[in-house]
Design an enzyme around this catalytic site. Structure first.
Site, PDB file in Angstrom:
ATOM      1  N   SER A   4       0.808  -1.223   0.000  1.00 46.32           N
ATOM      2  CA  SER A   4       0.000   0.000   0.000  1.00 46.32           C
ATOM      3  C   SER A   4       0.839   1.271   0.000  1.00 46.32           C
ATOM      4  CB  SER A   4      -0.950   0.005   1.207  1.00 46.32           C
ATOM      5  OG  SER A   4      -0.229   0.021   2.421  1.00 46.32           O
ATOM      6  N   LYS A  10      -6.098   4.540   8.411  1.00 48.20           N
ATOM      7  CA  LYS A  10      -4.990   5.324   7.862  1.00 48.20           C
ATOM      8  C   LYS A  10      -5.350   6.801   7.784  1.00 48.20           C
ATOM      9  CE  LYS A  10      -2.894   1.600   5.157  1.00 48.20           C
ATOM     10  NZ  LYS A  10      -2.595   1.055   3.824  1.00 48.20           N
TER      11      LYS A  10
END
Length: 589
Positions: free
Chosen positions: A435, A478
């Protein structure tokens, strides 16, 4: 309006909440979304000598689910285990109680009475729990001649029509596993060595994980013969196939199991909490145990049996307080500047990436500073995390894809005379996942072009070889991790996060984050391609290549090509005689 900005309406899930008065507490509601299991169980009740494996998962209220499932089989006729003599041979047989024909000369010898629908065995299971035992008697020896004088304490196989067994508990006793397989193979079991076999008249349902099922199917040859019926539970519900009312019935039933009731205001936070657990705006969790625990905690805090939205919110706040010790320590390290991570200004070759730290029961987001440096070389993009053995296999794969993407754009006709080093700064534990590959790509482009990146915008996303930005996990954690840091430092209105467009359907953000976005103090951006990311971060057009694969000189990728050409020495080779002469004259002037 910037097409990359995510609209306010997409930040949280939207549910069409049912009226509380229309919801019902029913056992069958606990089977919501479990058509695979119900179908397997229906076949179990209608087929001979076929047994079932129920694959569940952590977070399910197993006993409540088994009770709801067993209620689907309806009432079974009571049966009697009787001893009979045919041709001077004693044997046992099962007969329906209503079909028993009484003989005036001799009453039938009834050894056991089966009138229990189901039973569930777990924990320290013993042989007698399955087959039962004869109560000891020193007066009458155990043999067929004294059947009428023996006292039989029935086991679960003789007591119930359907027997659910915890597979984990059974396998801890290797002898019991072999005993069960032998019983299923012979379709009978023995109470005592001096007595005849008892016909198996009970359906078996093993309850365990899908992994255990696969292992048994491969390693135990008889397993597939005896357990052909698999009922694998779903752990979430898709609202494209079910209605919010169906789920509302499920919530009301879960509340009843935990001796509480719901007010109408509790539905909205419960639906949002469920969607957060499912990690999708149009899906809802079926983790009955986890939802039930939240309701019980809300009840304990409030002291009232009817749970409201306020009670749910408080219970979730206290849950976070109990589990966020690591998150709090991480925040202190950022606030004390032990971790260097700027959220203002611009830097060359430096970007704020986003990571998720997970424990067994809790996860939170934490920003990470990613830096890149470049120098003359043979085209290697070095992953310092991997070289230092702090990078996992998936992260290494992401770096290889990044290199491939870079070569696809800029190295079609000639090798890249450039080496690059990319690293997660102040990272002292293993990094894995792909990611960060979008952020790593952007930092690399910045390092090559020496164009600074805005430090107020963090980025997350995985990329493929063609520059497409792909979905990542933990998107809510996140975003909230970076937002919390920015909020503690003071929101400026310039801060934000870039995410893959595919992750937008997973957004389920906290109320204070949504409020900050509504007040234009924070922004979220969605992208499909790496070019959109570099343009947002470096405020410069990426550029479009012509038929010769050359980018405009005033574009970002044009600057990349220019830097690569300088490293390769192409600019000197292409200089004319007069250009070289002018440079020399300038030098001597």
């Amino acid at each position: 309006m910037n097409p990359n900005v995510i609209p306010l309406s997409s930040l949280t899930p939207k549910h069409n909440l049912p009226a509380l008065s229309t919801l019902k507490n029913e056992k069958k509601s606990l089977l919501l979304g479990q058509e695979r299991v119900v179908d397997a169980f229906t076949l179990l009740t209608k087929t001979a000598h076929q047994h079932m494996y129920l694959a569940d998962f952590a977070g399910i209220d197993r006993k409540a689910f088994i009770d709801a499932l067993a209620s689907q089989q309806g009432d079974k006729a009571s049966q009697l285990l009787i001893g009979s003599n045919d041709n001077n041979t004693t044997h046992f047989q099962w007969v329906d109680e209503q079909d028993l024909v009484l003989n005036e000369k001799r009453e039938p010898l009834i050894l056991s009475h089966k009138n229990q629908g189901y039973s569930y065995l777990s924990g320290n299971i013993k042989r007698t729990d399955l087959v039962g035992r004869l109560l000891s008697s020193s007066v009458h020896p155990i043999n067929t001649a004294n059947l009428d004088k023996l006292q039989y304490q029935a086991g679960a196989l003789a007591q119930c029509h359907t027997l659910f067994i915890c597979a984990d508990s059974l396998w801890k006793r290797e002898g019991l596993w072999d005993l069960l397989l032998n019983i299923l193979s012979s379709k009978s079991y023995q109470i005592h060595s001096q007595l005849p076999l008892v016909p198996l008249n009970c359906k078996i349902v093993l309850v365990g994980t899908s992994t255990q099922y696969s292992v048994c199917w491969i390693e135990e040859s008889q397993f597939s013969l005896h357990f052909p019926l698999l009922g694998e539970m779903s752990y979430e519900l898709d609202l494209t196939s079910y209605s919010e009312k169906d789920y509302g019935n499920w919530l009301v039933s879960i509340a009843a199991l935990n001796q509480v009731s719901l007010s109408h205001s509790a539905l909205a936070p419960l639906f949002n909490y469920s969607a957060r657990l499912a990690d999708h705006q149009r899906r809802l969790t079926l983790l009955s145990s986890q939802v039930g625990q939240l309701l019980s905690q809300a009840h304990a805090y409030s002291g009232v049996s009817e749970i409201s939205a306020k009670d749910i919110a408080y219970a979730l706040t206290r849950y976070q307080l109990r589990h966020n010790a690591s998150e709090t320590l991480s925040a202190q390290n950022f606030d004390d500047k032990f971790i260097n991570l700027p959220t203002e200004g611009e830097r060359v070759g430096q970007i704020n990436g986003l990571t998720v730290l997970e424990t067994v029961e809790y996860s939170y987001g934490e920003p990470a500073r990613i830096t890149a440096s470049v120098h003359y070389g043979d085209g290697e993009v070095a992953d310092i995390e991997r070289k230092s053995e702090l990078g996992g296999n998936i992260h290494a794969k992401g770096m290889m894809i990044l290199s491939s993407c870079l070569y696809r754009i800029f190295g079609k006709d000639a090798p890249l005379h450039l080496n690059a080093n990319i690293v997660f700064e102040q990272s002292y534990q293993e990094i894995d996942g792909d990611s960060a590959s979008l952020a790593e790509y952007c930092s690399l482009i910045s390092a090559i072009t020496e164009k600074p990146i805005s430090q107020s915008i963090a980025a997350t996303g995985a990329i493929d070889q063609f520059g497409k930005v792909q979905a990542i996990g933990g998107v809510n954690e996140k975003i909230e991790g970076f937002f919390n840091l920015c909020e503690r430092r003071g929101l400026t209105g310039n801060q934000g996060v870039i995410i893959p467009r595919a992750n937008t359907q997973q957004l389920n953000l906290s109320a204070n984050l949504v409020a900050a976005i509504e007040d234009k103090k924070f922004s979220l951006y969605q992208i499909d391609h790496i070019d959109e990311a570099v343009e947002l971060l470096m405020k410069m057009t990426a550029g479009v290549a012509d038929e010769n694969n050359d980018f405009p000189e005033d574009s970002l990728y044009g600057l990349v090509q220019g830097r690569l050409a300088n490293l390769a020495g192409y600019s000197d080779e292409e200089s004319t005689f007069f250009e070289k002469l002018l440079r020399k004259l300038k030098f001597f002037s």
